[in-house]
Write an enzyme that holds these catalytic residues in place. Sequence first.
Site, short mmCIF file in Angstrom:
data_model
loop_
_atom_site.label_atom_id
_atom_site.label_comp_id
_atom_site.label_asym_id
_atom_site.label_seq_id
_atom_site.Cartn_x
_atom_site.Cartn_y
_atom_site.Cartn_z
N SER A 214 43.52 55.38 74.43
CA SER A 214 42.31 54.70 74.85
C SER A 214 41.79 55.36 76.14
CB SER A 214 42.56 53.20 75.02
OG SER A 214 41.36 52.48 75.05
N ASP A 330 39.41 51.61 63.66
CA ASP A 330 39.30 51.30 65.09
C ASP A 330 37.84 50.96 65.37
OD1 ASP A 330 39.28 51.17 67.84
OD2 ASP A 330 40.37 53.05 68.14
N HIS A 361 42.96 50.16 66.62
CA HIS A 361 42.94 50.89 67.89
C HIS A 361 44.34 51.35 68.28
CE1 HIS A 361 41.34 52.27 71.62
NE2 HIS A 361 42.00 51.39 72.36
#
Length: 609
Positions: A214, A330, A361
């Site tokens: 991320s 995601d 994710h």
Amino acid sequence: MKKHSNFLFVLLSFLGLYNIQGQEKAIPVFENGEAQIVEAFSNPDDWVRHDLWVETNFDTDGDGKMDRMHVDVTRPKQTDTEGLKLPIVYESSPYYAGVAGDADGLFWNVNHELGEIEKPRTHVEVKRTGKRPVISNSQIRTWVPRGYIVVHSSSPGTGLSQGAPTVGGPNESLAPKAVIDWLNGRAKGYTTPDGNETVEAFWSTGKVGMTGTSYNGTIPLAAATTGVKGLEAIIPVAPNTSYYHYYRSNGLVRSPDGYLGEDIDVLYDFIHSGDESKRAYNNKTVRDTEMKNGMDRVTGDYNDFWAGRDYLNQMKPMTAALLMSHGFNDWNVMPEHSYRIYQAAKDMGLPVQIYYHQFGHGGPPPLSMMNRWFTHYLHGIDNGVENDAKAWIVRENDDRLKPTAYKDYPNPDAEHVTLHLGKGGKTSGRLSPTTINNQGTEVLTDDATISGTDLAQAKESNNRLLYTLPTLTEDLHISGLAKISVTLASSKPAANLSIWLVSLPWSTEKGAKITDNIITRGWADTQNHKSITESDPLKPETFYTVNFDLQPDDQVIPKGQQIGLMIFSSDNQFTLLPKPGTELTIDLDKTTLQLPIVGGKNGLEKAIK
């Protein structure tokens, strides 16, 4: 004697030990092209752990001094006792020192018309957590026993790192660059944030690999775009590669999944855990000036502010080998983020691989893939990884750690097939690879109180239009970017446009996930029919054509299912939520879907015969 010595060297190397002057020395061990766990490196009690501050070449907190980044180091004791030099696995993050909790009004209120000026939101303060010298324990147990040094740093304006968080500004690229420069002896490290006692990375080979998930996956790419020498390879996992693409879609103000009303200034508040005495200055210069003037929640247009936070625009200096990782489902950091960078890096001739899975994710590649990548590019072992398959995709229902190899992504055998619409969308109209003439128009009425999942399952609705292919008689493999072209008229000067590609019938079995039926989706602001940089208010009863790509996907739709195109307006998981009632009139004869199908038109016709 010489042959015996060579054999002994190989044997002891395999054991992680080499005899010099009667003293056994631990060294990295490699087998089948991968770094192996070495017992001498594996006892956490023996690891050397310390922290320091690396000086950068920027001052973003306005104190007249170059900002220093807080760095921690974890390394085998042999780097002290035996003069061992090792490569580095490096992860940087704005999250290590804690983040802001939710507060009433933290997110922007999305219940209003498009283009309406919003009321101010609530700001929050972060209370820093963590104790020196440890910034993070991530990556350590994986890589230190395999013959690497692990380094972490807090990004600018977070934790004990000086400066201001800018959420994609230049300092977030230059900060990890400075750390890599220090690891190569080109920048200065200090024992304290303000002192003059220096620290040298005498144990570093200078070869660095970065990874993270991320935001932590964004920073490796940010560092790589500087072209810093020594950054040999990066493995970004679900990285945000453009803050515009994270908070906007084709001119539309759009939230990431699960964070309705989040925007770049909300994320700034969320991570700003740095020196409390500097926060007022940082807030004024970054959040309340640069972001407020640049983020533009009124039009959602792409501008210089967003262009400066789009790493695709900064890739020219990049030389690092790139292994990308992302999930096709995601809906937070969407799969286009990795796709666009992978394609650009491939076009630049950089060593590249991409790993996609069918989940949400996060989700790094299998350790073996990462190990081969770092072994080759950081240790210099000739394991042939550069000749491995370029694309690795986890097939439906397979173990995430057992991907299938492909020549590339999208699948080289995929071709776009143009599909046309036949009337009947309030129930279920036709989707056909052959042209259907004189279908006229159909109307949908926006109602953001109804979810996309409910609309997709409705047998009949005035709030969406649905068009389906015949039921598949064979599995159909989709690979790449579906492209939509919608010709429409709006009853209001502005309207959301949401597109879902779904697999029907909708699965209602226990344990079924929404993503089991969502193939891909996309969103656009109808005012941006000319470009994402310019909004053009719509004239009533005037038709406009809006073109955009849906999110990349690679999915095998099983026989017995129908592929459906759903057109609706507001998506209450992602978009602004105006009052119900806006009408969109769709010209069916001038609206098409291009679907990337393995085997092209012949493959589709075979699957629906």
